[in-house]
Design a protein around this motif. Structure first.
Motif, PDB file in Angstrom:
ATOM      1  N   TYR A 258     -30.195 -41.891  25.929  1.00  0.00           N
ATOM      2  CA  TYR A 258     -29.303 -41.941  27.092  1.00  0.00           C
ATOM      3  C   TYR A 258     -29.579 -40.802  28.070  1.00  0.00           C
ATOM      4  O   TYR A 258     -30.160 -39.787  27.688  1.00  0.00           O
TER       5      TYR A 258
ATOM      6  N   ILE B  93     -27.936 -45.531  18.995  1.00  0.00           N
ATOM      7  CA  ILE B  93     -26.672 -46.226  18.759  1.00  0.00           C
ATOM      8  C   ILE B  93     -26.884 -46.971  17.445  1.00  0.00           C
ATOM      9  O   ILE B  93     -27.913 -47.631  17.245  1.00  0.00           O
TER      10      ILE B  93
ATOM     11  N   TRP C  63     -18.648 -44.212  21.667  1.00  0.00           N
ATOM     12  CA  TRP C  63     -18.565 -44.426  23.110  1.00  0.00           C
ATOM     13  C   TRP C  63     -17.130 -44.797  23.431  1.00  0.00           C
ATOM     14  O   TRP C  63     -16.409 -45.303  22.557  1.00  0.00           O
TER      15      TRP C  63
ATOM     16  N   GLN D 102     -15.377 -50.608  25.021  1.00  0.00           N
ATOM     17  CA  GLN D 102     -16.323 -51.440  25.761  1.00  0.00           C
ATOM     18  C   GLN D 102     -15.596 -52.463  26.644  1.00  0.00           C
ATOM     19  O   GLN D 102     -14.722 -53.202  26.177  1.00  0.00           O
TER      20      GLN D 102
ATOM     21  N   ARG E 145     -26.377 -59.117  29.512  1.00  0.00           N
ATOM     22  CA  ARG E 145     -27.112 -57.966  28.990  1.00  0.00           C
ATOM     23  C   ARG E 145     -26.554 -57.547  27.627  1.00  0.00           C
ATOM     24  O   ARG E 145     -25.345 -57.440  27.446  1.00  0.00           O
TER      25      ARG E 145
ATOM     26  N   TYR F  47     -27.030 -54.754  24.107  1.00  0.00           N
ATOM     27  CA  TYR F  47     -27.669 -53.556  23.559  1.00  0.00           C
ATOM     28  C   TYR F  47     -27.705 -53.589  22.033  1.00  0.00           C
ATOM     29  O   TYR F  47     -28.122 -52.625  21.402  1.00  0.00           O
TER      30      TYR F  47
ATOM     31  N   VAL G 139     -30.348 -48.761  28.616  1.00  0.00           N
ATOM     32  CA  VAL G 139     -29.642 -48.164  29.753  1.00  0.00           C
ATOM     33  C   VAL G 139     -30.580 -47.727  30.901  1.00  0.00           C
ATOM     34  O   VAL G 139     -30.302 -48.040  32.060  1.00  0.00           O
TER      35      VAL G 139
ATOM     36  N   THR H   2     -20.119 -52.886  28.286  1.00  0.00           N
ATOM     37  CA  THR H   2     -20.443 -51.488  27.974  1.00  0.00           C
ATOM     38  C   THR H   2     -19.258 -50.616  28.380  1.00  0.00           C
ATOM     39  O   THR H   2     -18.221 -51.121  28.817  1.00  0.00           O
ATOM     40  N   SER H   3     -19.409 -49.315  28.238  1.00  0.00           N
ATOM     41  CA  SER H   3     -18.303 -48.402  28.525  1.00  0.00           C
ATOM     42  C   SER H   3     -18.215 -48.066  30.010  1.00  0.00           C
ATOM     43  O   SER H   3     -19.167 -48.282  30.768  1.00  0.00           O
TER      44      SER H   3
ATOM     45  N   THR I 139     -21.191 -45.679  30.837  1.00  0.00           N
ATOM     46  CA  THR I 139     -22.491 -46.247  31.187  1.00  0.00           C
ATOM     47  C   THR I 139     -22.438 -46.920  32.562  1.00  0.00           C
ATOM     48  O   THR I 139     -23.412 -46.864  33.313  1.00  0.00           O
TER      49      THR I 139
HETATM   50  N1  PCA Z   1     -23.275 -47.512  26.538  1.00  0.00           N
HETATM   51  C1  PCA Z   1     -24.502 -47.834  25.851  1.00  0.00           C
HETATM   52  C2  PCA Z   1     -24.066 -48.197  24.482  1.00  0.00           C
HETATM   53  C3  PCA Z   1     -22.603 -48.374  24.516  1.00  0.00           C
HETATM   54  C4  PCA Z   1     -22.196 -47.840  25.823  1.00  0.00           C
HETATM   55  O1  PCA Z   1     -21.047 -47.669  26.190  1.00  0.00           O
HETATM   56  C5  PCA Z   1     -25.210 -48.979  26.478  1.00  0.00           C
HETATM   57  O2  PCA Z   1     -24.675 -49.612  27.377  1.00  0.00           O
HETATM   58  O3  PCA Z   1     -26.309 -49.289  26.025  1.00  0.00           O
END
Ligand code: PCA
Length: 329
Positions: A38, A94, A148, A151, A171, A173, A193, A210-211, A214
């Motif tokens: 990241y 992750i 994280w 989500q 998308r 991950y 990412v 995702t969070s 991100t």
């Molecule tokens: N961000 C990372 C993993 C989980 C998150 O919140 C991503 O989007 O890959």
């Protein structure tokens, strides 16, 4: 002892002393590369950098780590193997990226099983022994694990039901999200990412889960308009080490690594909790529509979550069931 003998001994002794002095200065210094997936600005990366600095300090500079963010040294998909093979002695990933290797790696990413920090902490406690056991089988050792923020679902228009996701390029991950996409009739695409902005800009993807972190890290406002705060799960990263590399450390170095891991884990959980509010507000400030899921969307996603969790229990067997039972106790 003859004179010659004594001289030889003295010479040998003086060599040993020189060797010792040199070791004290340079050779005793262990340098570890620490690849992470990241960006440098992300709270996980900052925490890992702080960890590396703290270990360096605690070991009087004898164990030095260089953090390589954003897959710059080793790509995310290759980090775990690299640490297993010792190419990199330590790394961050992750955990759920390795779902296809073992269902044990997917526990924290089961949709709607643990959706708050409190629940995630409980799930981690239930998960940790099995996770450590599995890692040990691979010659790896867990140092610390940080979640994280919850989500959420990002899209280019409002998503009101699961049906609205049909046909969209989704998308992912980890393989679990791939399964969510498939069950929703969407098309899964695994993207890391650092590649997200290009993937969205070129139309390779339409939606992602995702969070808020991100979303902010990747400037979601440039290509997305809606953030649905579905709080589906709190996936965890782990910082882990090649056990053979760890075993080569001195006792003092080992202690420093373990002590600082504990501190980093606590600091990371705290940072993640703060991050959730800060970054959700940042999305709003960037003019992304932040909303709560409609009851229909909630019900539809919950059903998908239940399907995935029962599929997971079927593959994870008794070990998996024991983790969920311990968590739900
Ligand atoms: N961000 C990372 C993993 C989980 C998150 O919140 C991503 O989007 O890959």
């Amino acid at each position: 002892m003859t004179t010659t003998g004594r001289t030889a001994l003295a010479v040998a002794f003086s060599f040993a002393m020189t060797g010792f002095a040199m070791t004290g200065m340079a050779a005793a210094q262990t340098a570890w590369d620490l690849p992470t997936p990241y960006p440098a600005s992300n709270f996980h990366t900052k925490n890992v950098v702080q960890f590396s600095q703290d270990v360096e300090k605690a070991t009087g500079g004898s164990l030095k780590m260089t953090v390589h963010p954003a897959g710059s040294l080793i790509k995310h998909a290759d980090i775990k193997r690299a640490v297993r093979q010792g190419t990199a002695p330590i790394g961050e990933v992750i955990i759920s990226l390795a779902t296809n290797e073992s269902p044990i790696y997917a526990v924290d990413s089961l949709p709607f099983v643990a959706t708050s920090y409190e629940a995630a902490k409980k799930l981690y406690a239930a998960h940790r022994p099995a996770l450590e056991k599995r890692l040990a089988e691979e010659g790896l050792m867990l140092l610390f694990s940080v979640p994280w923020p919850p989500q959420g679902l990002y899209s280019k228009r409002e998503i009101k039901t699961v049906d609205d996701l049909k046909g969209l390029k989704f998308r992912t991950y980890n393989p679990i999200i791939g399964r969510i996409a498939a069950l929703a009739g969407a098309i899964p695409t695994q993207i890391e990412v650092p590649d997200l902005p290009t993937a969205f800009a070129t139309g390779r993807v339409d939606v992602m889960i995702t969070s808020a972190s991100t979303g902010v890290d990747t400037k979601a406002e440039d290509y997305l308009s809606h953030y649905n705060d579905i709080q589906a799960w709190l996936p965890r990263n782990m910082v882990f080490v090649n056990k053979a590399a760890f075993d080569k450390l001195t006792d003092a170095q080992k202690k420093a690594v373990l002590d600082q891991s504990k501190i980093a884990e606590e600091r990371g959980w705290k940072a993640s909790i703060e991050e959730k509010t800060i970054k959700t507000n940042a999305l709003r400030a960037a003019k992304i529509t932040v909303q709560d899921p409609s009851p229909e969307l909630k019900t539809g996603l919950s059903k998908i979550g239940e399907t995935i969790t029962s599929e997971w229990v079927a593959t994870a067997g008794a070990d998996g069931k024991a983790i969920l039972d311990a968590y739900r106790k």
